[in-house]
Design a protein around this motif. Structure first.
Motif, PDB file in Angstrom:
ATOM      1  N   MET A  40       0.847  -1.185   0.000  1.00 48.37           N
ATOM      2  CA  MET A  40       0.000   0.000   0.000  1.00 48.37           C
ATOM      3  C   MET A  40       0.891   1.247   0.000  1.00 48.37           C
ATOM      4  SD  MET A  40      -3.051   1.169   2.606  1.00 48.37           S
ATOM      5  CE  MET A  40      -2.000   1.535   4.016  1.00 48.37           C
ATOM      6  N   VAL A  41       0.686   2.130  -0.964  1.00 52.89           N
ATOM      7  CA  VAL A  41       1.409   3.398  -1.010  1.00 52.89           C
ATOM      8  C   VAL A  41       0.524   4.440  -0.333  1.00 52.89           C
ATOM      9  CG1 VAL A  41       2.421   5.168  -2.477  1.00 52.89           C
ATOM     10  CG2 VAL A  41       2.649   2.755  -3.088  1.00 52.89           C
ATOM     11  N   LYS A  42       0.997   4.954   0.801  1.00 55.18           N
ATOM     12  CA  LYS A  42       0.197   5.839   1.637  1.00 55.18           C
ATOM     13  C   LYS A  42       0.840   7.223   1.709  1.00 55.18           C
ATOM     14  CE  LYS A  42      -1.635   6.080   6.406  1.00 55.18           C
ATOM     15  NZ  LYS A  42      -0.936   7.292   6.872  1.00 55.18           N
ATOM     16  N   MET A  43       0.061   8.248   1.385  1.00 53.60           N
ATOM     17  CA  MET A  43       0.512   9.629   1.473  1.00 53.60           C
ATOM     18  C   MET A  43      -0.377  10.347   2.487  1.00 53.60           C
ATOM     19  SD  MET A  43       1.123  10.369  -2.581  1.00 53.60           S
ATOM     20  CE  MET A  43       2.166   9.260  -3.554  1.00 53.60           C
ATOM     21  N   GLY A  44      -0.068  10.152   3.771  1.00 53.91           N
ATOM     22  CA  GLY A  44      -0.883  10.716   4.838  1.00 53.91           C
ATOM     23  C   GLY A  44      -2.317  10.259   4.725  1.00 53.91           C
ATOM     24  N   ASP A  45      -3.252  11.183   4.925  1.00 56.95           N
ATOM     25  CA  ASP A  45      -4.677  10.875   4.762  1.00 56.95           C
ATOM     26  C   ASP A  45      -5.171  11.254   3.367  1.00 56.95           C
ATOM     27  OD1 ASP A  45      -4.906   9.945   7.375  1.00 56.95           O
ATOM     28  OD2 ASP A  45      -5.221  11.981   8.150  1.00 56.95           O
ATOM     29  N   VAL A  46      -4.240  11.699   2.526  1.00 59.66           N
ATOM     30  CA  VAL A  46      -4.621  12.189   1.196  1.00 59.66           C
ATOM     31  C   VAL A  46      -4.829  11.055   0.210  1.00 59.66           C
ATOM     32  CG1 VAL A  46      -3.784  13.489  -0.803  1.00 59.66           C
ATOM     33  CG2 VAL A  46      -3.533  14.429   1.492  1.00 59.66           C
ATOM     34  N   SER A  47      -3.938  10.057   0.226  1.00 56.99           N
ATOM     35  CA  SER A  47      -3.986   9.005  -0.786  1.00 56.99           C
ATOM     36  C   SER A  47      -3.523   7.674  -0.212  1.00 56.99           C
ATOM     37  CB  SER A  47      -3.112   9.386  -1.980  1.00 56.99           C
ATOM     38  OG  SER A  47      -3.003   8.312  -2.892  1.00 56.99           O
ATOM     39  N   LYS A  48      -4.305   6.618  -0.507  1.00 50.62           N
ATOM     40  CA  LYS A  48      -3.915   5.244  -0.171  1.00 50.62           C
ATOM     41  C   LYS A  48      -4.257   4.387  -1.385  1.00 50.62           C
ATOM     42  CE  LYS A  48      -5.178   5.910   4.681  1.00 50.62           C
ATOM     43  NZ  LYS A  48      -6.211   5.611   5.692  1.00 50.62           N
ATOM     44  N   GLU A  49      -3.239   3.800  -1.996  1.00 50.03           N
ATOM     45  CA  GLU A  49      -3.453   2.968  -3.179  1.00 50.03           C
ATOM     46  C   GLU A  49      -2.610   1.706  -3.086  1.00 50.03           C
ATOM     47  OE1 GLU A  49      -3.353   4.598  -7.104  1.00 50.03           O
ATOM     48  OE2 GLU A  49      -3.896   6.608  -6.434  1.00 50.03           O
ATOM     49  N   LEU A  50      -3.153   0.602  -3.627  1.00 51.77           N
ATOM     50  CA  LEU A  50      -2.365  -0.618  -3.766  1.00 51.77           C
ATOM     51  C   LEU A  50      -1.501  -0.447  -5.006  1.00 51.77           C
ATOM     52  CD1 LEU A  50      -5.056  -3.343  -3.012  1.00 51.77           C
ATOM     53  CD2 LEU A  50      -3.665  -1.993  -1.433  1.00 51.77           C
ATOM     54  N   CYS A  51      -0.180  -0.532  -4.829  1.00 51.59           N
ATOM     55  CA  CYS A  51       0.713  -0.206  -5.946  1.00 51.59           C
ATOM     56  C   CYS A  51       2.077  -0.835  -5.729  1.00 51.59           C
ATOM     57  CB  CYS A  51       0.842   1.313  -6.077  1.00 51.59           C
ATOM     58  SG  CYS A  51       1.941   1.840  -7.402  1.00 51.59           S
ATOM     59  N   GLY A  52       2.623  -1.407  -6.782  1.00 48.95           N
ATOM     60  CA  GLY A  52       3.950  -2.001  -6.703  1.00 48.95           C
ATOM     61  C   GLY A  52       5.024  -1.136  -7.313  1.00 48.95           C
ATOM     62  N   GLY A  53       4.682   0.096  -7.727  1.00 48.89           N
ATOM     63  CA  GLY A  53       5.629   0.956  -8.429  1.00 48.89           C
ATOM     64  C   GLY A  53       6.609   1.648  -7.499  1.00 48.89           C
ATOM     65  N   THR A  54       7.533   2.391  -8.102  1.00 45.47           N
ATOM     66  CA  THR A  54       8.528   3.132  -7.321  1.00 45.47           C
ATOM     67  C   THR A  54       8.015   4.551  -7.077  1.00 45.47           C
ATOM     68  OG1 THR A  54       9.731   3.850  -9.302  1.00 45.47           O
ATOM     69  CG2 THR A  54      10.382   1.765  -8.311  1.00 45.47           C
ATOM     70  N   HIS A  55       8.314   5.079  -5.885  1.00 47.75           N
ATOM     71  CA  HIS A  55       7.763   6.371  -5.488  1.00 47.75           C
ATOM     72  C   HIS A  55       8.800   7.227  -4.770  1.00 47.75           C
ATOM     73  CE1 HIS A  55       3.498   5.747  -6.504  1.00 47.75           C
ATOM     74  NE2 HIS A  55       3.790   4.468  -6.313  1.00 47.75           N
ATOM     75  N   VAL A  56       8.478   8.504  -4.620  1.00 46.38           N
ATOM     76  CA  VAL A  56       9.329   9.430  -3.866  1.00 46.38           C
ATOM     77  C   VAL A  56       9.205   9.124  -2.377  1.00 46.38           C
ATOM     78  CG1 VAL A  56       9.138  11.234  -5.619  1.00 46.38           C
ATOM     79  CG2 VAL A  56       7.460  11.140  -3.756  1.00 46.38           C
ATOM     80  N   HIS A  57      10.112   9.687  -1.570  1.00 43.76           N
ATOM     81  CA  HIS A  57      10.066   9.470  -0.122  1.00 43.76           C
ATOM     82  C   HIS A  57       9.073  10.418   0.548  1.00 43.76           C
ATOM     83  CE1 HIS A  57      13.355   6.679  -0.335  1.00 43.76           C
ATOM     84  NE2 HIS A  57      14.097   7.553  -0.987  1.00 43.76           N
ATOM     85  N   ALA A  58       8.870  11.579  -0.052  1.00 47.21           N
ATOM     86  CA  ALA A  58       7.891  12.547   0.463  1.00 47.21           C
ATOM     87  C   ALA A  58       7.357  13.326  -0.731  1.00 47.21           C
ATOM     88  CB  ALA A  58       8.524  13.484   1.482  1.00 47.21           C
ATOM     89  N   THR A  59       6.129  13.804  -0.642  1.00 45.82           N
ATOM     90  CA  THR A  59       5.501  14.443  -1.809  1.00 45.82           C
ATOM     91  C   THR A  59       6.280  15.660  -2.286  1.00 45.82           C
ATOM     92  OG1 THR A  59       4.042  15.754  -0.372  1.00 45.82           O
ATOM     93  CG2 THR A  59       3.204  13.628  -1.174  1.00 45.82           C
ATOM     94  N   GLY A  60       7.025  16.324  -1.367  1.00 47.59           N
ATOM     95  CA  GLY A  60       7.814  17.481  -1.772  1.00 47.59           C
ATOM     96  C   GLY A  60       8.856  17.140  -2.824  1.00 47.59           C
ATOM     97  N   ASP A  61       9.286  15.840  -2.883  1.00 42.91           N
ATOM     98  CA  ASP A  61      10.280  15.418  -3.872  1.00 42.91           C
ATOM     99  C   ASP A  61       9.742  15.516  -5.297  1.00 42.91           C
ATOM    100  OD1 ASP A  61      11.886  14.856  -1.729  1.00 42.91           O
ATOM    101  OD2 ASP A  61      11.477  12.700  -1.738  1.00 42.91           O
ATOM    102  N   ILE A  62       8.411  15.597  -5.454  1.00 41.14           N
ATOM    103  CA  ILE A  62       7.819  15.726  -6.793  1.00 41.14           C
ATOM    104  C   ILE A  62       8.156  17.090  -7.377  1.00 41.14           C
ATOM    105  CG2 ILE A  62       5.646  15.755  -8.111  1.00 41.14           C
ATOM    106  CD1 ILE A  62       4.481  13.921  -5.897  1.00 41.14           C
ATOM    107  N   GLY A  63       8.253  18.109  -6.536  1.00 41.53           N
ATOM    108  CA  GLY A  63       8.643  19.444  -6.976  1.00 41.53           C
ATOM    109  C   GLY A  63       7.491  20.283  -7.474  1.00 41.53           C
ATOM    110  N   LEU A  64       6.977  19.919  -8.637  1.00 42.11           N
ATOM    111  CA  LEU A  64       5.912  20.681  -9.291  1.00 42.11           C
ATOM    112  C   LEU A  64       5.166  19.757 -10.229  1.00 42.11           C
ATOM    113  CD1 LEU A  64       4.602  23.489 -10.083  1.00 42.11           C
ATOM    114  CD2 LEU A  64       6.386  23.644 -11.845  1.00 42.11           C
ATOM    115  N   CYS A  65       3.868  19.955 -10.369  1.00 43.45           N
ATOM    116  CA  CYS A  65       3.068  19.165 -11.305  1.00 43.45           C
ATOM    117  C   CYS A  65       2.235  20.116 -12.165  1.00 43.45           C
ATOM    118  CB  CYS A  65       2.152  18.194 -10.565  1.00 43.45           C
ATOM    119  SG  CYS A  65       1.128  17.176 -11.667  1.00 43.45           S
ATOM    120  N   LEU A  66       2.381  20.001 -13.485  1.00 43.37           N
ATOM    121  CA  LEU A  66       1.623  20.829 -14.422  1.00 43.37           C
ATOM    122  C   LEU A  66       0.775  19.947 -15.326  1.00 43.37           C
ATOM    123  CD1 LEU A  66       4.385  23.346 -15.608  1.00 43.37           C
ATOM    124  CD2 LEU A  66       2.569  23.764 -13.933  1.00 43.37           C
TER     125      LEU A  66
END
Length: 873
Positions: free
Chosen positions: A650-676
């Motif tokens: 389960m990939v959990k981002m606080g109370d914002v997002s919980k998804e079953l996922c086997g992919g690779t992810h950042v350590h914290a959402t701030g690592d994403i930087g910006l999304c357009l």
């Protein structure tokens, strides 16, 4: 017993007998591209049966959603044929065999369900003495019937695993079926119904027909829920059970026609709307190919039956609620997608009504053309075009045609239908996996599963377990070669869940290779596609596997971005939104989602704002491994149609997002930087697509946009805030200039038209004018033709010209002459001369061509062609 009670009873029985209860697969097989639909209970266990993956259980039981169209012609005509149905089944993978399967089957139907033994019949394969000996301990030998291979022997194909079957049949008794005094078991009437089939997969058939025993024998059984429900509820039709009755009754409330007065039509409507509800819920959307085409055909078939009952407006979508209410206890996802399903079906119904209108217009044109040529039969090709392209019912075509004095070519229509079936079978190869997976399957049987360490490590020392070149395994490979490599340990992520495979390098003393892709063609086998730049690689050699850190980091940012996007979509658009597909790459991501209407600009901006707000919050990203049911209980979203094991990540981002996922992810959402968000579009009915960039890709996009704006400031000689107003001003000025140009061209054409009238010639009392006007678009030529027709009052006009390097031909025929000269047919003939094609209505047509030098010849041909049409040649 109700349908729900029967499902639970069956699964509880086999749970008590040590079976793992597996949830139903979706109707679209998650990891079997060779199949259009899940059509049997064993489909989800295909890899277990074939030994392609390690067994984590040896006994299983399911209630599987199935969809087939092989019996569609019988749906409605019989009491027990369906497109969608549920299959109860128990399975053994090299565990128990005939003795237990037969004994449990008999116990379940006679003790659990309480069916009278004297109303049950058994069939076995003619040579299966083993099954006979087992059955005769339970039932009188007189009630065991030996059957031929056609009825009681299962095969996967001409060769491969196969085995005998044994079926349990129920006798409804005298008074049901044909009622003939000589009616006995084996009669084709409705008195006897097969309720449970047990397949004993015990042989491997070779090309010469010999049967060799399999090292591991399997059990595959199937009992149709609808059939056993009819038996248990004491009714003789599946459509009278609680699985169908509420659907039929609601449909009848809409039409006002008593179901007893239109039995077949209501059977088709209720069966098809049930199938449509489950298909749409499982992500299948109407289209012109593959699964969507099949779905569209059954929807149109149901609509046609509704039209027979007087339903002219969309109505199927209104019955969806009855289906959902009937099945939501067993399939709660239906309730969650109720609105989405209804909207998809309603839109498709509306589109079909439009195509019916178009089809009627086409049919009128066909009959007009036949009248003109003196023919009275509508060809099979035209009938098929009406049916296939416009969904125009064959029965309706025949009814209208006969009323107008025409005959129809039924044999030709059937021939075209057969060609279409053959095309569909040929096109089905498009669903097959690219390449042959057999070499990988064989490797997976011999090698341990690749250990993935890439969640925490980007490099690892690994041993080369296998090398493949163009399929077959080899012991070594040299420089300047491409190969595929299997390692015992890998930090490389294999392409899955929409995320692309990792790239990087393999290195050892005297050896270097570039890893250009990583994938897992079969479960547990990571295959690295490499390009050797120096040295030689051998099986058994130790290499340093190094993932490209920059690409991995950018890919992880985009993958985590999709999770935040889905959360924002559900918050802004509604909880019905679910992921319908994705692509996650280092430079962008694409996210397909279920939603019926295009979000407006305000909603898009709100979604983008929410994603970036959560990026700035720098929420920690956690990835715990949990039991599937616990993760679901915590509110984790499962990827639609994905197959999950007992334990999930389960990939959990606080109370914002919980998804079953086997992919690779950042350590914290701030690592994403910006999304357009870069675009939002429609990809199918009810499916939208968002494309976006994150991290360094988003920075590059901002930098590029800024460079463009700076250049625009310079070229337009305005400040940045003034650019939109300046562009609008330039567009207005251009529109005015174009309008003035069009006025001048129209005046010029009018002047030329008066001069062209003198070129008209007489052909058998008809004025025929053929002239050339170059450098005019189609609209101006059509206006010219209309002007000349009006001035001639009665005649034929053909104007040709060259525009933008292509030939344009426009033909017009005044209304009084369309019965003698057809503009569309005239241009079909002339277009061939200029190497093109075209056609149109009897009074106006258009064609194009590429042979500019032949234009004059085509115009010279006009009087002769008109003369031949007048004479009927």
């Amino acid at each position: 017993m109700t349908g729900n009670e029967l499902r639970n009873s069956f699964l509880d029985f086999f749970r008590r007998h040590g079976h793992t209860i597996k949830p139903s697969w979706p109707l679209v097989p998650p990891d079997d591209p060779t199949l259009l639909f899940t059509s049997a209970g064993m489909v989800q266990f295909k890899k277990e049966f074939l030994g392609e993956i390690p067994l984590v259980f040896t006994r299983a039981a399911t209630c599987q959603k199935c969809f087939r169209t092989s019996d569609i012609d019988n749906v409605g005509k019989t009491t027990r044929h369906h497109t969608f149905f549920e299959m109860l089944g128990n399975f053994s993978f090299g565990d128990y065999f005939k003795e237990e399967s037969i004994a449990w089957g008999w116990d379940y139907v006679t003790k659990e369900l309480g069916l009278p033994e004297e109303q049950l019949w058994i069939t076995i394969f003619r040579d299966d003495d083993e099954a006979f000996e087992i059955w005769k301990k339970l039932v009188s030998p007189q009630r065991i019937v030996r059957m031929d291979e056609e009825d009681n022997f299962w095969t996967m194909g001409p060769t491969g695993p196969c085995g005998p079957c044994s079926e349990i049949h129920y006798d409804y008794g005298k008074g049901v079926g044909c009622n003939r005094p000589e009616c006995e078991f084996g009669c084709e009437c409705d008195r006897y119904v097969e309720i449970w089939n047990h397949v004993f997969t015990q042989f491997d058939r070779h090309e010469d027909g010999t049967l060799n025993p399999l090292p591991k024998k399997n059990i595959d059984t199937g009992m149709g829920l609808e059939r056993i429900a009819a038996v248990m509820q004491g009714v003789h039709s599946n459509f009278q059970t609680d699985l169908f009755k509420p659907i039929v009754e609601y449909a009848a409330s809409l039409t006002g026609v008593d179901p007893e007065d239109a039995v077949e039509k209501y059977r088709i409507i209720s069966d098809h709307v049930r199938a449509l509800t489950f298909l749409v819920a499982d992500g299948v959307l109407p289209s012109n190919e593959g699964r969507g085409y099949v779905e569209r055909r059954i929807l149109r078939r149901a609509v046609q039956r509704g039209r027979d009952l007087g339903m002219r407006d969309p109505f199927l979508y209104r019955i969806v609620g009855a289906v959902v209410d009937t099945y939501k206890a067993a399939y709660p996802e239906l309730e969650a997608r109720r609105e989405h399903i209804s909207k998809v079906i309603k839109t498709e119904e509306e589109r079909f009504n439009e195509t019916l209108t178009q089809g009627l217009t086409l049919l009128e044109d066909i009959m007009h053309e036949l009248n003109t040529s003196g023919r009275k039969q509508i060809s099979g090709q035209e009938l098929f075009r009406l049916y296939d392209t416009y969904g125009f019912p064959m029965e309706l075509t025949e009814e209208i045609a006969v009323s107008e004095g025409f005959q129809i070519d039924k044999a030709g229509f059937e021939s075209e239908m057969q060609k279409q079936r053959e095309r569909a079978r040929a096109a089905f190869t498009g669903y097959e996996a690219t390449g042959d997976v057999r070499p990988y399957t064989e490797l997976a049987k011999k090698l341990p599963a690749t250990r993935f360490v890439g969640y925490t490590e980007l490099s690892a020392e690994a041993k080369v377990l296998a090398i493949l070149v163009d399929g077959p395994p080899v012991q070594s490979v040299k420089a300047e070669s491409d190969a595929e490599v299997v390692l015992d340990i890998t930090p490389f992520y294999s392409e899955a869940g929409g995320q692309v495979g990792d790239k990087g390098t393999l290195a050892a003393k005297g050896f270097a290779a570039e890893v250009v892709d990583t994938r897992a063609p079969v479960t547990g086998l990571a295959v690295h596609k490499i390009r050797i730049t120096s040295g030689e690689l051998r099986v058994g050699q130790t290499v340093l596997a190094q993932v490209n850190e920059n690409l991995r980091r950018d890919t992880a940012a985009h993958h985590s971005g999709t999770h935040l996007l889905q959360s924002a979509l559900r918050e802004v658009l509604g909880e019905h939104v679910y992921q319908a597909g994705s692509l996650v790459a280092p430079d962008r991501f694409r996210f397909d989602y279920a939603h019926f209407a295009a979000p407006d600009e305000r909603q898009i901006r709100r979604i983008e704002l929410l994603v970036n707000q959560r990026i700035r919050e720098n929420i920690p990203v956690e990835t715990p491994i949990l039991p599937y049911n616990k993760a679901k209980g915590l509110g984790a979203i499962a990827l639609f149609g994905e197959k999950y094991g007992n334990e999930v990540r389960m990939v959990k981002m606080g109370d914002v997002s919980k998804e079953l996922c086997g992919g690779t992810h950042v350590h914290a959402t701030g690592d994403i930087g910006l999304c357009l968000i870069t675009s939002e579009s429609s990809v199918a009915a009810g499916i939208r697509r968002i494309e976006a960039v994150c991290g360094s890709a988003a920075y590059r996009r901002v930098r590029e946009d800024d460079d463009i704006l700076r250049e625009a400031e310079s070229v337009l000689n305005v400040t940045r805030s003034e650019i939109p107003a300046k562009i609008r001003q330039l567009f207005e000025e251009r529109k005015k200039a174009e309008k003035e140009l069009a006025r001048l061209k129209t005046a010029l054409v009018a002047d030329k038209a008066d001069n062209l009238l003198a070129q008209a010639v007489d052909v058998d009392g008809i004025k025929v004018l053929a002239a050339r006007l170059d450098d005019h678009d189609a609209a101006h030529l059509r206006n010219t033709v209309d002007s000349l027709k009006a001035k001639l009052q009665s005649g034929v006009v053909v104007i040709g010209g060259v525009s933008e390097g292509k030939v344009l031909l426009i033909a017009g025929v005044t209304k009084d002459l369309t019965g003698r000269v057809h503009a569309g047919n005239l241009l079909k003939h002339l277009a061939k001369i200029v190497g093109g094609s075209g056609g149109g209505r009897p009074d106006m047509a258009q064609a194009g061509g590429k042979e500019l030098s032949k234009l004059q010849a085509a115009l010279t041909e006009v009087p002769s062609a008109v003369g031949r049409m007048i004479k009927g040649d």
